[in-house]
Design a protein around this motif. Structure first.
Motif, mmCIF file in Angstrom:
data_model
loop_
_atom_site.group_PDB
_atom_site.id
_atom_site.type_symbol
_atom_site.label_atom_id
_atom_site.label_comp_id
_atom_site.label_asym_id
_atom_site.label_seq_id
_atom_site.Cartn_x
_atom_site.Cartn_y
_atom_site.Cartn_z
ATOM 1 N N LEU A 47 0.824 -1.209 0.000
ATOM 2 C CA LEU A 47 0.000 0.000 0.000
ATOM 3 C C LEU A 47 0.857 1.257 0.000
ATOM 4 N N SER A 48 1.978 1.227 0.684
ATOM 5 C CA SER A 48 2.819 2.419 0.784
ATOM 6 C C SER A 48 3.482 2.762 -0.544
ATOM 7 N N TRP A 49 3.831 1.746 -1.338
ATOM 8 C CA TRP A 49 4.533 2.044 -2.586
ATOM 9 C C TRP A 49 3.688 2.839 -3.579
ATOM 10 N N PRO A 50 2.468 2.396 -3.943
ATOM 11 C CA PRO A 50 1.686 3.234 -4.873
ATOM 12 C C PRO A 50 1.310 4.583 -4.288
ATOM 13 N N SER A 51 1.129 4.659 -2.973
ATOM 14 C CA SER A 51 0.833 5.943 -2.343
ATOM 15 C C SER A 51 2.000 6.909 -2.516
ATOM 16 N N ALA A 52 3.211 6.417 -2.286
ATOM 17 C CA ALA A 52 4.396 7.256 -2.461
ATOM 18 C C ALA A 52 4.604 7.635 -3.923
ATOM 19 N N LEU A 53 4.296 6.718 -4.816
ATOM 20 C CA LEU A 53 4.465 6.997 -6.247
ATOM 21 C C LEU A 53 3.534 8.120 -6.705
ATOM 22 N N LEU A 54 2.262 8.013 -6.378
ATOM 23 C CA LEU A 54 1.303 9.049 -6.776
ATOM 24 C C LEU A 54 1.589 10.368 -6.072
ATOM 25 N N HIS A 55 2.024 10.297 -4.833
ATOM 26 C CA HIS A 55 2.381 11.508 -4.098
ATOM 27 C C HIS A 55 3.537 12.246 -4.776
ATOM 28 N N GLY A 56 4.545 11.511 -5.202
ATOM 29 C CA GLY A 56 5.694 12.145 -5.842
ATOM 30 C C GLY A 56 5.361 12.749 -7.188
ATOM 31 N N ILE A 57 4.450 12.125 -7.933
ATOM 32 C CA ILE A 57 4.090 12.645 -9.253
ATOM 33 C C ILE A 57 3.229 13.895 -9.146
ATOM 34 N N GLN A 58 2.242 13.862 -8.265
ATOM 35 C CA GLN A 58 1.233 14.918 -8.236
ATOM 36 C C GLN A 58 1.575 16.073 -7.297
ATOM 37 N N THR A 59 2.414 15.834 -6.299
ATOM 38 C CA THR A 59 2.710 16.887 -5.329
ATOM 39 C C THR A 59 4.036 17.574 -5.619
ATOM 40 N N GLY A 60 5.030 16.828 -6.045
ATOM 41 C CA GLY A 60 6.347 17.404 -6.285
ATOM 42 C C GLY A 60 6.367 18.358 -7.465
ATOM 43 N N THR A 61 7.256 19.316 -7.418
ATOM 44 C CA THR A 61 7.387 20.296 -8.498
ATOM 45 C C THR A 61 8.089 19.721 -9.721
ATOM 46 N N ASP A 62 8.681 18.538 -9.569
ATOM 47 C CA ASP A 62 9.377 17.906 -10.689
ATOM 48 C C ASP A 62 8.514 16.870 -11.390
ATOM 49 N N GLY A 63 7.218 16.882 -11.125
ATOM 50 C CA GLY A 63 6.337 15.873 -11.700
ATOM 51 C C GLY A 63 6.271 15.914 -13.213
ATOM 52 N N GLY A 64 6.541 17.054 -13.814
ATOM 53 C CA GLY A 64 6.483 17.160 -15.274
ATOM 54 C C GLY A 64 7.823 17.006 -15.957
ATOM 55 N N ALA A 65 8.893 16.819 -15.208
ATOM 56 C CA ALA A 65 10.230 16.710 -15.799
ATOM 57 C C ALA A 65 10.412 15.326 -16.417
ATOM 58 N N TRP A 66 11.157 15.266 -17.526
ATOM 59 C CA TRP A 66 11.353 14.000 -18.225
ATOM 60 C C TRP A 66 12.138 13.002 -17.366
ATOM 61 N N TRP A 67 13.126 13.505 -16.610
ATOM 62 C CA TRP A 67 13.931 12.603 -15.797
ATOM 63 C C TRP A 67 13.111 12.007 -14.659
ATOM 64 N N MET A 68 12.130 12.790 -14.160
ATOM 65 C CA MET A 68 11.268 12.270 -13.114
ATOM 66 C C MET A 68 10.379 11.153 -13.654
ATOM 67 N N TRP A 69 9.854 11.343 -14.855
ATOM 68 C CA TRP A 69 9.015 10.303 -15.454
ATOM 69 C C TRP A 69 9.838 9.067 -15.816
ATOM 70 N N THR A 70 11.108 9.264 -16.134
ATOM 71 C CA THR A 70 11.980 8.111 -16.390
ATOM 72 C C THR A 70 12.175 7.292 -15.121
ATOM 73 N N ILE A 71 12.400 7.978 -14.012
ATOM 74 C CA ILE A 71 12.551 7.286 -12.730
ATOM 75 C C ILE A 71 11.259 6.585 -12.341
ATOM 76 N N VAL A 72 10.134 7.259 -12.540
ATOM 77 C CA VAL A 72 8.835 6.667 -12.208
ATOM 78 C C VAL A 72 8.581 5.416 -13.057
ATOM 79 N N ALA A 73 8.906 5.497 -14.348
ATOM 80 C CA ALA A 73 8.705 4.345 -15.228
ATOM 81 C C ALA A 73 9.589 3.171 -14.814
ATOM 82 N N ALA A 74 10.846 3.447 -14.455
ATOM 83 C CA ALA A 74 11.751 2.381 -14.037
ATOM 84 C C ALA A 74 11.279 1.737 -12.733
ATOM 85 N N CYS A 75 10.850 2.545 -11.769
ATOM 86 C CA CYS A 75 10.357 2.009 -10.495
ATOM 87 C C CYS A 75 9.098 1.182 -10.701
#
Length: 224
Positions: free
Chosen positions: A129-157
């Motif tokens: 439960l904690s993993w998808p919660s942290a994933l969505l939190h990082g995408i939607q709350t962080g200021t780097d959610g739209g950066a390409w490198w952030m989406w690369t990390i998200v895709a790899a995780c």
């Protein structure tokens, strides 16, 4: 100082997500009971534990840095109670939920010997439960959610965790432990039987070569 806190909060948040993904994958690999990622089983367990401890440490730095950062404007309620914050309550609440579940996992792991394996394992399932919660939190709350490198990390995780979960659901998962148990069961030395004692011939009676090991018996018959 404000910029340092902001960058510390962002960096530790991303690293916590990466480590949490690795912890979930290693936890699944450790449950299988066979070598994984080119490592023996004891090394997988050790790496899983150390990665989990490092993830908790980075998460604490992430929370403390953002709490003292005046730009984030977080309160203690935001850090403890999910979905109670004023800023993006859903996405911030998912981060708080991940924090609470990881804290519960860490505390129960420290008290594992007192709680018992069953209670510890039940709480340990909260990692899923904690993993998808942290994933969505990082995408939607962080200021780097739209950066390409952030989406690369998200895709790899995401790919790592989904591959581990798919492996967990395969029929062959965990058969190594069962085969090891079977091998141990077949090689276990059976309990020794009572030694048979030779019986001498009695005058006037037919001699029985061997007894059945019980006192006063001749081949399973009592003398008459």
């Amino acid at each position: 100082m404000t910029d340092a806190l902001w960058y510390a909060g962002r960096g530790t948040g991303v690293m916590t997500l990466v480590l949490l993904s690795i912890v979930v994958a290693l936890g699944i690999a450790a449950r299988d009971g066979r070598p994984a990622f080119g490592l023996p089983r004891f090394a997988v367990n050790l790496l899983h534990r150390n990665a989990a401890l490092l993830a908790v440490a980075l998460l604490l730095i992430h929370v403390v840095a953002l709490y003292f950062d005046p730009y984030a404007q977080l309160t203690l309620v935001d850090l403890v109670i999910p979905f109670a914050g004023a800023y993006r309550p859903l996405w911030l609440g998912l981060g708080t939920l991940a924090l609470d579940t990881l804290a519960a996992i860490a505390v129960t792991s420290l008290l594992r010997h007192r709680l018992g394996v069953r209670a510890w394992r039940t709480v340990h399932w909260l990692a899923y439960l904690s993993w998808p919660s942290a994933l969505l939190h990082g995408i939607q709350t962080g200021t780097d959610g739209g950066a390409w490198w952030m989406w690369t990390i998200v895709a790899a995780c995401t790919a790592l965790v989904l591959a581990a979960v798919a492996w967990r659901l395969t029929p062959s998962f965990g058969r190594t432990k069962f085969k090891t148990f079977q091998r141990y069961a077949h090689t276990t030395v059976p309990p020794s039987r009572p030694a048979r004692t030779p019986v001498q011939a009695v005058p006037g009676r037919r001699a029985v070569p061997w007894g059945d090991g019980r006192s006063g018996s001749l081949g399973g018959r009592r003398p008459g």
